[in-house]
Motif scaffolding. Structure first.
Motif, short mmCIF file in Angstrom:
data_model
loop_
_atom_site.label_atom_id
_atom_site.label_comp_id
_atom_site.label_asym_id
_atom_site.label_seq_id
_atom_site.Cartn_x
_atom_site.Cartn_y
_atom_site.Cartn_z
N THR A 90 -50.34 -51.63 0.69
CA THR A 90 -50.50 -52.94 0.07
C THR A 90 -50.80 -52.84 -1.43
OG1 THR A 90 -52.90 -53.07 0.46
CG2 THR A 90 -51.43 -53.82 2.23
N LEU A 91 -50.79 -51.62 -1.96
CA LEU A 91 -51.17 -51.42 -3.36
C LEU A 91 -50.00 -50.89 -4.18
CD1 LEU A 91 -54.58 -49.57 -2.76
CD2 LEU A 91 -54.27 -51.97 -3.35
N ARG A 92 -50.10 -51.07 -5.49
CA ARG A 92 -49.14 -50.45 -6.39
C ARG A 92 -49.26 -48.93 -6.31
NH1 ARG A 92 -51.32 -54.61 -9.81
NH2 ARG A 92 -49.76 -56.21 -10.29
N ASP A 93 -48.16 -48.25 -6.61
CA ASP A 93 -48.17 -46.79 -6.63
C ASP A 93 -49.22 -46.25 -7.59
OD1 ASP A 93 -46.17 -46.60 -4.77
OD2 ASP A 93 -44.56 -46.33 -6.23
N PHE A 94 -49.59 -47.04 -8.57
CA PHE A 94 -50.58 -46.63 -9.57
C PHE A 94 -51.86 -46.14 -8.92
CE2 PHE A 94 -54.15 -47.56 -12.37
CZ PHE A 94 -53.77 -46.93 -13.53
N TYR A 95 -52.23 -46.70 -7.76
CA TYR A 95 -53.49 -46.37 -7.12
C TYR A 95 -53.39 -45.19 -6.16
CZ TYR A 95 -54.73 -50.78 -9.23
OH TYR A 95 -54.94 -51.79 -10.14
N GLY A 96 -52.21 -44.62 -6.03
CA GLY A 96 -52.06 -43.40 -5.28
C GLY A 96 -52.35 -43.54 -3.80
N THR A 125 -54.28 -41.54 -7.93
CA THR A 125 -53.47 -41.51 -9.14
C THR A 125 -52.01 -41.77 -8.79
OG1 THR A 125 -53.21 -39.12 -8.88
CG2 THR A 125 -54.99 -39.88 -10.31
N PRO A 126 -51.21 -42.21 -9.76
CA PRO A 126 -49.79 -42.46 -9.49
C PRO A 126 -49.05 -41.17 -9.18
CG PRO A 126 -50.27 -42.68 -11.84
CD PRO A 126 -51.58 -42.54 -11.15
N THR A 148 -60.01 -44.70 -17.19
CA THR A 148 -59.81 -45.88 -16.36
C THR A 148 -60.33 -47.13 -17.05
OG1 THR A 148 -61.92 -45.92 -15.18
CG2 THR A 148 -60.26 -44.34 -14.41
N ASP A 149 -60.14 -48.26 -16.40
CA ASP A 149 -60.71 -49.51 -16.89
C ASP A 149 -62.07 -49.77 -16.26
OD1 ASP A 149 -58.84 -50.29 -18.76
OD2 ASP A 149 -57.54 -51.22 -17.28
N GLY A 150 -62.69 -48.75 -15.68
CA GLY A 150 -64.01 -48.88 -15.10
C GLY A 150 -64.13 -48.25 -13.73
N CYS A 151 -62.99 -47.94 -13.11
CA CYS A 151 -63.00 -47.34 -11.77
C CYS A 151 -63.32 -45.85 -11.83
CB CYS A 151 -61.64 -47.54 -11.11
SG CYS A 151 -61.24 -49.26 -10.76
N LEU A 152 -63.44 -45.26 -10.64
CA LEU A 152 -63.50 -43.81 -10.50
C LEU A 152 -62.16 -43.37 -9.93
CD1 LEU A 152 -67.04 -43.41 -8.86
CD2 LEU A 152 -66.45 -43.36 -11.29
N ALA A 153 -61.44 -42.51 -10.64
CA ALA A 153 -60.11 -42.08 -10.22
C ALA A 153 -60.14 -40.59 -9.87
CB ALA A 153 -59.09 -42.34 -11.31
N LEU A 154 -59.64 -40.27 -8.67
CA LEU A 154 -59.60 -38.90 -8.19
C LEU A 154 -58.17 -38.50 -7.90
CD1 LEU A 154 -62.23 -40.45 -6.70
CD2 LEU A 154 -62.62 -38.13 -5.89
N LEU A 185 -61.15 -40.89 1.94
CA LEU A 185 -60.62 -42.01 2.72
C LEU A 185 -60.76 -41.76 4.22
CD1 LEU A 185 -57.35 -42.78 0.72
CD2 LEU A 185 -59.32 -44.30 0.94
N GLN A 186 -60.56 -40.53 4.63
CA GLN A 186 -60.61 -40.19 6.04
C GLN A 186 -62.03 -39.87 6.52
OE1 GLN A 186 -57.68 -37.29 7.31
NE2 GLN A 186 -56.21 -37.97 5.76
N THR A 187 -62.99 -39.90 5.61
CA THR A 187 -64.34 -39.47 5.95
C THR A 187 -65.36 -40.60 5.95
OG1 THR A 187 -63.91 -37.26 5.07
CG2 THR A 187 -66.21 -37.90 5.32
N VAL A 188 -65.40 -41.37 4.87
CA VAL A 188 -66.50 -42.32 4.70
C VAL A 188 -66.26 -43.61 5.48
CG1 VAL A 188 -66.99 -41.37 2.43
CG2 VAL A 188 -65.55 -43.39 2.62
N GLU A 189 -67.35 -44.35 5.70
CA GLU A 189 -67.30 -45.59 6.45
C GLU A 189 -67.62 -46.75 5.50
OE1 GLU A 189 -69.66 -43.12 7.14
OE2 GLU A 189 -68.29 -42.05 8.46
N PRO A 190 -66.72 -47.74 5.43
CA PRO A 190 -67.03 -48.93 4.62
C PRO A 190 -68.30 -49.61 5.11
CG PRO A 190 -64.70 -48.87 5.19
CD PRO A 190 -65.37 -47.79 6.00
#
Length: 460
Positions: free
Chosen positions: A260-266, A294-295, A306-312, A321-326
């Motif tokens: 659901t996201l742009r490729d920019f967000y990897g 990352t793209p 970034t514009d304020g995010c943390l990018a890995l 993504l596969q580890t943490v729980e929202p």
């Protein structure tokens, strides 16, 4: 036997490749990161295929291999480093630092290389000293810095900036291996976490380093750490669009599907709850602060990008993504983390437990004057309720208890200290005889020797 020579123009073209590859980063950031709204990709109809098992995670692998190459190069073992660099570029063609390492190793065949990304030929005497620890190739005495950088000025400004960013990125990656956190230590913010909180994240902005913890029966254990980028203008976000990363205690609110996201967000994105109640009490604005990837054309971004995010890097984000729980995973973002042994926090933990127990007792007993004394005069509830309105809510809750005591289950205590001292407390509030209750979050501030609640709300 000497290494075989290649034409110098071929070597220099390869060495410059990384700068060219890195250059689109700023343009991509301008296009994609500000809006932060999910955008559904257009996809063609395809036949359903049997789902493949997920590929094994490769988080941290590219960095480990890069640092091995840099170490071999620093030791004068370029022959051994070269095939490793070639394989790394083959496996990760979008890894600009790998391209740069390969270019340097090829350039060494024809001339001394004084520092990372020495993309223009010049006499050894004109080279500036190495700028990246562990990667000093030339040993001849350098000329003045103005001469050393004269040839580089012939590069396009974007390429010069790209090389500067890459050198900074490599320095930060190397520094992380040279000065890891003391074994068995944790950041001071993690005062107490319940068993239901299975993971935690901490970001040290000064080192561009993100740390992933697992909450075990023996406490927090550091399981991985990654290079990560922060805002273009650094930290201490205050207003919308200031291109800064916020500092504080946050929680992952959801997991966004990369489809659901742009490729920019990897590989995907994990939003956090900025602005939190402390930020709001200070008048901070803005939204859309995520941990994201990352793209496709870019393995990692500059330290300030970034514009304020943390990018890995996407492989690293995949692990998270596969580890943490929202909802239950805390994310501490600090200018510089302070690490201590868990037992060093025992006194603070016990002292605040006593405060929280006194609040619980007053609520269980329906002692309204005593209960209200725990709330700050400028208290704001979840629905912008002031203290007068909130006292009515507390009275209604006390009445519904009908004399039953309240238990606080699965307590989480996270401490944030800057110009003030803040405790972020999460717990399940369960009445005696009930099997479950509401999950609440409180923000306490210390005024002198006294702790008071300035925000309280139900989160589940």
């Amino acid at each position: 036997m000497p290494l075989p020579q290649r034409p110098l123009n071929h070597i220099l073209a390869t060495a410059a490749m990384a700068a060219v590859l890195a250059a689109p980063a700023s343009a991509q950031a301008k296009k994609g990161e500000k809006a932060h709204e999910p955008v559904v990709k257009q996809s063609k109809q395809v036949k359903r295929k049997k789902a493949k098992p997920p590929a094994p995670l490769r988080d941290g692998d590219a960095e480990r291999r890069l640092l091995e190459i840099s170490q071999l190069t620093a030791q004068g073992r370029a022959r051994e480093a070269l095939p490793l660099a070639e394989r790394l570029v083959q496996d990760h063609p979008n890894f600009q630092l790998a391209q740069l390492a390969l270019g340097d190793l090829l350039a060494i065949r024809a001339r001394p290389v004084a520092r990372v990304g020495d993309v223009l030929p010049m006499p050894v005497a004109m080279h500036a000293p190495a700028q990246i620890p562990g990667l000093q190739f030339a040993t001849a005495a350098p000329a003045p810095v103005s001469q050393a950088f004269a040839a580089q000025s012939a590069l396009p400004p974007a390429a010069v900036q790209a090389l500067t960013d890459l050198r900074s990125e490599l320095r930060l990656r190397i520094d992380a291996t040279k000065a890891p956190p003391p074994q068995g230590s944790i950041p001071t913010q993690f005062l107490e976490l319940p068993a239901r909180t299975r993971h935690a994240i901490a970001m040290d902005a000064s080192r561009s380093r993100l740390y992933l913890f697992e909450n075990t029966d023996k406490g927090l254990v550091l399981v991985a750490d990654y290079y990560a980028s922060v805002g273009k203008l650094g930290t201490e976000k205050a207003i919308e669009g200031d291109q800064r990363t916020p500092l504080g205690v946050y929680f992952i609110t959801s997991r966004l599907d990369p489809a659901t996201l742009r490729d920019f967000y990897g590989a995907g994105a994990l939003p956090i709850n900025y602005p939190n109640p402390l930020d709001q009490s200070r008048g901070k604005t803005g939204s859309g602060i995520w941990l994201h990837g990352t793209p496709p054309e870019q393995f990692s971004r500059a330290p300030l990008a970034t514009d304020g995010c943390l990018a890995l890097a996407n492989p690293d984000l995949q692990r998270i993504l596969q580890t943490v729980e929202p909802r239950s995973t805390p994310v501490v973002i600090a200018r510089q983390l302070q690490w201590v042994k868990p037992q060093a926090l025992q006194a603070e933990r016990q002292a605040f437990h006593a405060v929280l127990e006194a609040w619980r007792t007053a609520k269980s007993q329906g002692d309204m004057p005593r209960l209200l004394s725990f709330y700050a005069p400028d208290f704001q509830g979840q629905r912008n309720q002031g203290l007068t309105e909130w006292s009515q809510t507390l009275q209604a809750e006390a009445k519904s208890l009908q004399g039953r005591t309240v238990a606080l289950k699965d307590k989480s205590m996270l401490r944030w200290t800057d110009s003030s001292d803040t405790m972020v407390v999460t717990f399940g509030e369960v009445a005696e005889g009930a099997r479950s209750g509401t999950i609440k979050r409180q923000y306490w501030t210390r005024k002198g020797a006294r702790w008071q609640i300035f925000f309280e709300g139900v989160i589940g």
